[in-house]
Design an enzyme around this catalytic site. Sequence first.
Site, PDB file in Angstrom:
ATOM      1  N   THR A   2      -1.748   5.562   2.439  1.00 62.19           N
ATOM      2  CA  THR A   2      -2.990   4.795   2.377  1.00 62.19           C
ATOM      3  C   THR A   2      -3.059   3.882   3.592  1.00 62.19           C
ATOM      4  OG1 THR A   2      -2.981   4.810  -0.043  1.00 62.19           O
ATOM      5  CG2 THR A   2      -4.331   3.137   1.026  1.00 62.19           C
ATOM      6  N   ARG A  25      -5.607   6.110  -7.347  1.00 62.51           N
ATOM      7  CA  ARG A  25      -5.321   7.550  -7.399  1.00 62.51           C
ATOM      8  C   ARG A  25      -5.251   8.061  -8.839  1.00 62.51           C
ATOM      9  NH1 ARG A  25      -0.102   7.885  -3.650  1.00 62.51           N
ATOM     10  NH2 ARG A  25      -0.352  10.136  -3.997  1.00 62.51           N
ATOM     11  N   LEU A  49       0.857  -1.188   0.000  1.00 62.79           N
ATOM     12  CA  LEU A  49       0.000   0.000   0.000  1.00 62.79           C
ATOM     13  C   LEU A  49       0.888   1.232   0.000  1.00 62.79           C
ATOM     14  CD1 LEU A  49      -2.636  -0.940   2.759  1.00 62.79           C
ATOM     15  CD2 LEU A  49      -2.893  -1.174   0.282  1.00 62.79           C
ATOM     16  N   ASP A  50       0.409   2.298  -0.600  1.00 57.84           N
ATOM     17  CA  ASP A  50       1.137   3.557  -0.530  1.00 57.84           C
ATOM     18  C   ASP A  50       1.310   3.967   0.924  1.00 57.84           C
ATOM     19  OD1 ASP A  50       1.059   3.608  -3.286  1.00 57.84           O
ATOM     20  OD2 ASP A  50      -0.608   5.031  -3.394  1.00 57.84           O
ATOM     21  N   ARG A  51       2.347   4.696   1.184  1.00 60.29           N
ATOM     22  CA  ARG A  51       2.651   5.110   2.554  1.00 60.29           C
ATOM     23  C   ARG A  51       1.451   5.758   3.248  1.00 60.29           C
ATOM     24  NH1 ARG A  51       7.413   9.396   4.376  1.00 60.29           N
ATOM     25  NH2 ARG A  51       6.544   9.875   6.399  1.00 60.29           N
TER      26      ARG A  51
END
Length: 245
Positions: free
Chosen positions: A58, A154, A54-56
């Site tokens: 998120t 996104r 996961l993105d940082r």
Amino acid sequence: MELSGFDILADTPQFIAIDKPSGLLSIPNRDQSEVSLRELLDDALGKVYTVHRLDRDTSGVIVFAKDPETHKYLSAEFEGRAVRKYYLGFVLGQPPAPAGSIDGPIMENPHRLGTMIVHAKGKPSLTDYTVLESFGVLSLVQFQIHTGRTHQVRVHARDMGHPIAVDPVYGDGQPVFLSSIKRKYKMSKYQEEEKPLFARLALHAWKIGFTDAGGREWEIESPLPRDMNALLKQLRKWKGQTAKD
């Protein structure tokens, strides 16, 4: 930060699912300048294996394998699109249709490395969306991604003209203020400036479903985190009040 500080959503001999908080790296970054969730799990459990990330900024469900065999199996399930992945996010404005699909191929932006764009030369990428609630300035949207491209939700949210709120890369990055959702907002005389109501990427990995190597079906869900839930309550509160005006 210790492992005891995390919500463990599922824990088996083969894998562990964690409710990742926003602001924490899933895996080490290139310069290893800050701790990652995988490193914390390594320290607590012995070696774990990255299945997805996961993105940082998120929050939500993330799964790590505990052995090479499970890592190989789950990685193949992810790559083969056999895993059901759902996100919840606040987007800017209101999408024109209450539900739809965004079928836009994604590739790295050659002019801005580390970011992605929808481009004909990109890899096939498919996201379904459903608008759950709309509040004018923001809408709560459920996303289901059928591919696993970097920054997919996104990028696709931006491509449909309604980027994720507080996205500094694909949106305007501006925090959400109460003054933007409440009519006739007035600051307290003791305030020098208005504090943000919400100031991080408004995206949450809500639910993931898959079949494990033994044939058991899993559906692992992370409840909406406190900060997003608080924003939702404010939006509902002032939407209702505005309707009475």
